[in-house]
Design a protein around this motif. Structure first.
Motif, mmCIF file in Angstrom:
data_model
loop_
_atom_site.group_PDB
_atom_site.id
_atom_site.type_symbol
_atom_site.label_atom_id
_atom_site.label_comp_id
_atom_site.label_asym_id
_atom_site.label_seq_id
_atom_site.Cartn_x
_atom_site.Cartn_y
_atom_site.Cartn_z
ATOM 1 N N GLY A 107 0.807 -1.206 0.000
ATOM 2 C CA GLY A 107 0.000 0.000 0.000
ATOM 3 C C GLY A 107 0.846 1.264 0.000
ATOM 4 N N PRO A 108 0.222 2.433 0.180
ATOM 5 C CA PRO A 108 0.924 3.726 0.113
ATOM 6 C C PRO A 108 2.091 3.806 1.091
ATOM 7 N N GLN A 109 3.207 4.383 0.628
ATOM 8 C CA GLN A 109 4.416 4.502 1.449
ATOM 9 C C GLN A 109 5.167 5.775 1.096
ATOM 10 N N THR A 110 5.998 6.214 2.027
ATOM 11 C CA THR A 110 6.874 7.351 1.781
ATOM 12 C C THR A 110 8.095 6.879 0.991
ATOM 13 N N PRO A 111 8.839 7.796 0.359
ATOM 14 C CA PRO A 111 10.067 7.391 -0.333
ATOM 15 C C PRO A 111 11.048 6.666 0.581
ATOM 16 N N GLY A 112 11.138 7.106 1.846
ATOM 17 C CA GLY A 112 12.031 6.437 2.788
ATOM 18 C C GLY A 112 11.620 5.001 3.041
ATOM 19 N N ASP A 113 10.318 4.768 3.227
ATOM 20 C CA ASP A 113 9.827 3.404 3.433
ATOM 21 C C ASP A 113 10.041 2.555 2.182
ATOM 22 N N LEU A 114 9.801 3.145 1.029
ATOM 23 C CA LEU A 114 9.969 2.408 -0.220
ATOM 24 C C LEU A 114 11.420 2.002 -0.432
ATOM 25 N N ARG A 115 12.355 2.870 -0.073
ATOM 26 C CA ARG A 115 13.763 2.512 -0.225
ATOM 27 C C ARG A 115 14.096 1.313 0.653
ATOM 28 N N ALA A 116 13.633 1.353 1.914
ATOM 29 C CA ALA A 116 13.932 0.267 2.848
ATOM 30 C C ALA A 116 13.301 -1.052 2.399
ATOM 31 N N HIS A 117 12.059 -0.998 1.932
ATOM 32 C CA HIS A 117 11.349 -2.219 1.571
ATOM 33 C C HIS A 117 11.767 -2.750 0.206
ATOM 34 N N SER A 118 11.994 -1.861 -0.761
ATOM 35 C CA SER A 118 12.295 -2.297 -2.125
ATOM 36 C C SER A 118 13.716 -2.813 -2.295
ATOM 37 N N THR A 125 19.900 3.311 -3.776
ATOM 38 C CA THR A 125 20.899 4.071 -3.024
ATOM 39 C C THR A 125 20.309 4.797 -1.834
ATOM 40 N N ASP A 126 19.306 5.626 -2.081
ATOM 41 C CA ASP A 126 18.724 6.448 -1.015
ATOM 42 C C ASP A 126 17.346 6.913 -1.434
ATOM 43 N N SER A 127 16.726 7.747 -0.581
ATOM 44 C CA SER A 127 15.377 8.246 -0.859
ATOM 45 C C SER A 127 15.336 9.128 -2.097
ATOM 46 N N ASN A 128 16.439 9.817 -2.375
ATOM 47 C CA ASN A 128 16.473 10.669 -3.573
ATOM 48 C C ASN A 128 16.331 9.839 -4.845
ATOM 49 N N GLU A 129 16.989 8.674 -4.859
ATOM 50 C CA GLU A 129 16.852 7.799 -6.019
ATOM 51 C C GLU A 129 15.413 7.303 -6.154
ATOM 52 N N VAL A 130 14.788 6.973 -5.016
ATOM 53 C CA VAL A 130 13.399 6.520 -5.035
ATOM 54 C C VAL A 130 12.487 7.606 -5.586
ATOM 55 N N GLU A 131 12.720 8.860 -5.188
ATOM 56 C CA GLU A 131 11.898 9.963 -5.678
ATOM 57 C C GLU A 131 12.046 10.132 -7.189
ATOM 58 N N GLU A 157 7.030 13.405 5.595
ATOM 59 C CA GLU A 157 7.076 12.945 4.210
ATOM 60 C C GLU A 157 5.676 12.615 3.701
ATOM 61 N N ARG A 158 5.444 12.891 2.449
ATOM 62 C CA ARG A 158 4.190 12.519 1.801
ATOM 63 C C ARG A 158 4.310 11.117 1.218
ATOM 64 N N ARG A 159 3.227 10.380 1.264
ATOM 65 C CA ARG A 159 3.217 9.015 0.752
ATOM 66 C C ARG A 159 2.868 8.992 -0.739
ATOM 67 N N TRP A 160 3.254 7.883 -1.377
ATOM 68 C CA TRP A 160 2.915 7.636 -2.767
ATOM 69 C C TRP A 160 2.064 6.377 -2.857
ATOM 70 N N ALA A 161 1.172 6.329 -3.847
ATOM 71 C CA ALA A 161 0.312 5.162 -4.065
ATOM 72 C C ALA A 161 0.337 4.791 -5.539
ATOM 73 N N HIS A 162 0.100 3.509 -5.837
ATOM 74 C CA HIS A 162 -0.012 3.074 -7.231
ATOM 75 C C HIS A 162 -1.421 3.397 -7.751
ATOM 76 N N LEU A 163 -1.581 3.312 -9.059
ATOM 77 C CA LEU A 163 -2.870 3.600 -9.687
ATOM 78 C C LEU A 163 -3.467 2.366 -10.366
ATOM 79 N N PHE A 164 -3.051 1.174 -9.942
ATOM 80 C CA PHE A 164 -3.602 -0.046 -10.524
ATOM 81 C C PHE A 164 -5.046 -0.283 -10.088
ATOM 82 N N GLY A 165 -5.472 0.384 -9.037
ATOM 83 C CA GLY A 165 -6.855 0.259 -8.595
ATOM 84 C C GLY A 165 -7.655 1.513 -8.883
ATOM 85 N N GLY A 166 -7.171 2.346 -9.802
ATOM 86 C CA GLY A 166 -7.820 3.617 -10.071
ATOM 87 C C GLY A 166 -7.311 4.676 -9.107
ATOM 88 N N GLU A 167 -7.926 5.843 -9.162
ATOM 89 C CA GLU A 167 -7.524 6.929 -8.282
ATOM 90 C C GLU A 167 -7.800 6.559 -6.828
#
Length: 209
Positions: A107-118, A125-131, A157-167
């Motif tokens: 589900g929705p995550q911040t760039p920092g969370d996405l870097r750690a999980h992905s 490398t870091d959150s900047n690369e994720v952004e 930090e603001r979270r990001w979400a995918h759009l595979f389920g629509g808006e």
């Protein structure tokens, strides 16, 4: 993006992507392996309890309606196996697939969370690369695949979400409460209460004296 998947379809697709990247030696997946992957307690939000019939039906929908899964016959195996077909939607790099995978299964995550999980799927490398990757997915030549959500109260930090389920449903940010603001209808102010206490303490001192 034309495709709109329900939450179970998102989970199945995300798990197929995850297992291809994390355990390629066991990919494509059998139906039983995919059911287990969907119901994992770790690296999942929310945790689901899907039965075999539900996952099998979901695979059918992903294959026939969305063209995002493929049934394959593997030499030496008596059971059918399944793989994702994300290329139906566009051409994605490994880093982009890792980000999309984590958004699908967590589900929705911040760039920092996405870097750690992905990073367990593909080194980042870091959150900047994720952004930068998120910006690529937002402005992808084959469509917009992610969106940035409004900042949550108390979060930096603001979270990001995918759009595979629509808006995604947008929850408006709650207005901050201004420190020191007083509702005059709610009773005496803090200053008035302090003054009252000071008067009472003065009276008590006089009585003691």
């Amino acid at each position: 993006m034309d495709v709109e998947l329900n939450p179970i379809e998102q989970r199945v697709l995300g798990c197929l992507i995850e297992k291809e990247m994390s355990t390629p030696e066991y990919y494509p997946l059998t139906l039983n392996a995919l059911v287990n992957a969907c119901n994992q307690k770790s690296n999942r939000h929310p945790v689901m309890e899907l039965d075999t019939a539900t996952v099998e039906h979901t695979l059918y929908e992903l294959r026939m309606e969305h063209k995002l899964a493929v049934e394959v016959s593997v030499s030496g195996s008596r059971v059918m196996k399944y793989r994702h077909n994300l290329s139906e939607l566009g051409c994605f790099s490994l880093s982009q697939m890792a980000i999309l995978c984590e958004l699908l299964i967590r589900g929705p995550q911040t760039p920092g969370d996405l870097r750690a999980h992905s990073s367990r799927l593909h080194a980042l490398t870091d959150s900047n690369e994720v952004e930068l990757i998120l910006d690529e997915l937002k402005n992808h030549e084959d469509g917009c695949f992610v969106v940035q959500l409004p900042r949550q109260p108390g979060k930096r930090e603001r979270r990001w979400a995918h759009l595979f389920g629509g808006e995604p449903e947008i929850v408006e940010e709650q207005p901050e409460i201004v420190a020191g603001a007083v509702d005059v209808q709610a009773g005496p102010s803090r200053i008035e209460r302090i003054q009252t206490l000071e008067y009472e303490v003065g009276d008590l001192r006089q009585e003691v004296a």
